[in-house]
Design an enzyme around this catalytic site. Structure first.
Site, PDB file in Angstrom:
ATOM      1  N   TYR A  24      -4.356  -4.344  -1.244  1.00 42.68           N
ATOM      2  CA  TYR A  24      -3.661  -3.277  -1.985  1.00 42.68           C
ATOM      3  C   TYR A  24      -3.802  -3.472  -3.492  1.00 42.68           C
ATOM      4  O   TYR A  24      -2.852  -3.183  -4.234  1.00 42.68           O
ATOM      5  CB  TYR A  24      -2.195  -3.236  -1.566  1.00 42.68           C
ATOM      6  CG  TYR A  24      -1.958  -2.640  -0.188  1.00 42.68           C
ATOM      7  CD1 TYR A  24      -2.443  -1.377   0.144  1.00 42.68           C
ATOM      8  CD2 TYR A  24      -1.220  -3.330   0.782  1.00 42.68           C
ATOM      9  CE1 TYR A  24      -2.227  -0.820   1.408  1.00 42.68           C
ATOM     10  CE2 TYR A  24      -0.990  -2.777   2.043  1.00 42.68           C
ATOM     11  CZ  TYR A  24      -1.493  -1.520   2.348  1.00 42.68           C
ATOM     12  OH  TYR A  24      -1.266  -0.966   3.588  1.00 42.68           O
ATOM     13  N   GLU A  39     -12.885  -3.250   2.423  1.00 41.91           N
ATOM     14  CA  GLU A  39     -11.794  -3.648   3.326  1.00 41.91           C
ATOM     15  C   GLU A  39     -12.340  -4.292   4.600  1.00 41.91           C
ATOM     16  O   GLU A  39     -11.751  -5.246   5.115  1.00 41.91           O
ATOM     17  CB  GLU A  39     -10.922  -2.430   3.653  1.00 41.91           C
ATOM     18  CG  GLU A  39     -10.154  -1.934   2.425  1.00 41.91           C
ATOM     19  CD  GLU A  39      -9.392  -0.628   2.649  1.00 41.91           C
ATOM     20  OE1 GLU A  39      -9.373  -0.113   3.792  1.00 41.91           O
ATOM     21  OE2 GLU A  39      -8.822  -0.117   1.666  1.00 41.91           O
ATOM     22  N   LYS A  84      -0.234  -1.545  11.509  1.00 42.04           N
ATOM     23  CA  LYS A  84       0.656  -2.314  10.628  1.00 42.04           C
ATOM     24  C   LYS A  84       1.766  -2.991  11.426  1.00 42.04           C
ATOM     25  O   LYS A  84       1.952  -2.717  12.616  1.00 42.04           O
ATOM     26  CB  LYS A  84       1.233  -1.367   9.569  1.00 42.04           C
ATOM     27  CG  LYS A  84       0.192  -0.769   8.623  1.00 42.04           C
ATOM     28  CD  LYS A  84       0.900   0.029   7.530  1.00 42.04           C
ATOM     29  CE  LYS A  84      -0.082   0.803   6.675  1.00 42.04           C
ATOM     30  NZ  LYS A  84       0.623   1.514   5.589  1.00 42.04           N
ATOM     31  N   HIS A 137      -2.933   2.030   8.606  1.00 45.39           N
ATOM     32  CA  HIS A 137      -3.713   2.196   7.378  1.00 45.39           C
ATOM     33  C   HIS A 137      -5.151   2.490   7.766  1.00 45.39           C
ATOM     34  O   HIS A 137      -5.658   1.930   8.737  1.00 45.39           O
ATOM     35  CB  HIS A 137      -3.677   0.908   6.536  1.00 45.39           C
ATOM     36  CG  HIS A 137      -4.723   0.898   5.459  1.00 45.39           C
ATOM     37  ND1 HIS A 137      -4.521   1.491   4.242  1.00 45.39           N
ATOM     38  CD2 HIS A 137      -5.989   0.409   5.446  1.00 45.39           C
ATOM     39  CE1 HIS A 137      -5.625   1.359   3.505  1.00 45.39           C
ATOM     40  NE2 HIS A 137      -6.530   0.702   4.220  1.00 45.39           N
ATOM     41  N   ASN A 168       4.551   3.610   8.033  1.00 47.31           N
ATOM     42  CA  ASN A 168       3.743   4.744   8.507  1.00 47.31           C
ATOM     43  C   ASN A 168       2.685   4.295   9.509  1.00 47.31           C
ATOM     44  O   ASN A 168       1.690   4.967   9.734  1.00 47.31           O
ATOM     45  CB  ASN A 168       3.145   5.505   7.320  1.00 47.31           C
ATOM     46  CG  ASN A 168       2.239   4.640   6.468  1.00 47.31           C
ATOM     47  OD1 ASN A 168       2.005   3.470   6.778  1.00 47.31           O
ATOM     48  ND2 ASN A 168       1.711   5.193   5.397  1.00 47.31           N
TER      49      ASN A 168
HETATM   50  P1  CMP Z   1      -1.409   2.945   3.199  1.00 49.33           P
HETATM   51  O1  CMP Z   1      -2.258   4.051   3.704  1.00 49.33           O
HETATM   52  O2  CMP Z   1      -1.485   1.640   3.899  1.00 49.33           O
HETATM   53  O3  CMP Z   1      -1.762   2.693   1.653  1.00 49.33           O
HETATM   54  C1  CMP Z   1      -0.834   2.218   0.723  1.00 49.33           C
HETATM   55  C2  CMP Z   1       0.548   2.115   1.309  1.00 49.33           C
HETATM   56  O4  CMP Z   1       1.582   2.025   0.351  1.00 49.33           O
HETATM   57  C3  CMP Z   1       0.851   3.405   2.056  1.00 49.33           C
HETATM   58  O5  CMP Z   1       0.111   3.433   3.235  1.00 49.33           O
HETATM   59  C4  CMP Z   1       2.347   3.339   2.201  1.00 49.33           C
HETATM   60  O6  CMP Z   1       2.721   2.499   3.293  1.00 49.33           O
HETATM   61  C5  CMP Z   1       2.724   2.626   0.896  1.00 49.33           C
HETATM   62  N1  CMP Z   1       3.218   3.557  -0.104  1.00 49.33           N
HETATM   63  C6  CMP Z   1       2.531   4.509  -0.742  1.00 49.33           C
HETATM   64  N2  CMP Z   1       3.317   5.134  -1.647  1.00 49.33           N
HETATM   65  C7  CMP Z   1       4.519   4.535  -1.570  1.00 49.33           C
HETATM   66  C8  CMP Z   1       5.738   4.699  -2.260  1.00 49.33           C
HETATM   67  N3  CMP Z   1       5.871   5.628  -3.228  1.00 49.33           N
HETATM   68  N4  CMP Z   1       6.767   3.902  -1.911  1.00 49.33           N
HETATM   69  C9  CMP Z   1       6.619   2.978  -0.948  1.00 49.33           C
HETATM   70  N5  CMP Z   1       5.478   2.754  -0.270  1.00 49.33           N
HETATM   71  C10 CMP Z   1       4.441   3.526  -0.584  1.00 49.33           C
END
Ligand code: CMP
Length: 152
Positions: free
Chosen positions: A49, A126, A9, A115, A112
């Site tokens: 998403y 995806e 990311k 993904h 984080n």
């Molecule tokens: P990812 O695995 O890319 O899948 C969805 C993304 O949404 C997740 O990682 C986080 O980066 C983001 N995400 C999931 N839950 C939350 C939340 N409650 N608030 C903000 N971001 C979120």
């Protein structure tokens, strides 16, 4: 052999962590069969998403994922969807176990770093969102005989 989509990311790209994180997948013996740096558009973010578009955190997630380039990878290996998810750790870096990628490098729920597809249907969908069929270089690594037994 399974395939999964991995996205390094914008925080991963900006923090110059791409090489270290790709190394973790290579060291595990997984096979990177496609890679590209790209800018995610709002339209692509909504497709990727789709399940989160209506959630309150979506606007922030879209701003984040479109805020700098990402590196998209297709990673191949035995049970690779589960293996990569376990290597990433819990969604929130604060909760991710030490030794996982997020546990070692992230203290954030949104930032984080990586993904990865969460199941076979998501992986197929995806991979198709990010790669044309002719961008995927399926090859047999010459080290395979030293990475696993022939009946595994
Ligand atoms: P990812 O695995 O890319 O899948 C969805 C993304 O949404 C997740 O990682 C986080 O980066 C983001 N995400 C999931 N839950 C939350 C939340 N409650 N608030 C903000 N971001 C979120």
């Amino acid at each position: 052999m399974e395939k999964t989509l991995v996205l390094l990311k914008p925080d991963c790209v900006q923090r110059r962590l791409m090489g270290r994180i790709i190394s973790r997948f290579e060291e595990k013996g997984l096979n990177i069969i496609a890679a590209k740096l790209l800018q995610v558009t709002p339209d692509l973010a909504k497709q990727h998403y789709a399940e989160h578009v209506e959630k309150p955190f979506y606007p922030g997630l879209e701003a984040f994922i479109t805020g700098a380039p990402v590196m998209a990878l297709v990673v191949q290996g035995l049970e690779v969807i589960r293996v990569v998810r376990e290597m990433l750790g819990a969604t929130n870096g604060l909760n991710a176990a030490a030794g996982t990628i997020r546990g070692d490098f992230s203290s954030s729920r949104q930032m984080n770093l990586v993904h990865a597809s969460d199941g076979p249907e998501a992986a197929a969908r995806e991979i198709e969102l990010y790669f044309a069929a002719n961008e995927i270089c399926d090859y047999e690594p010459c080290l395979t005989p030293w990475m696993k037994a022939s009946d595994e």
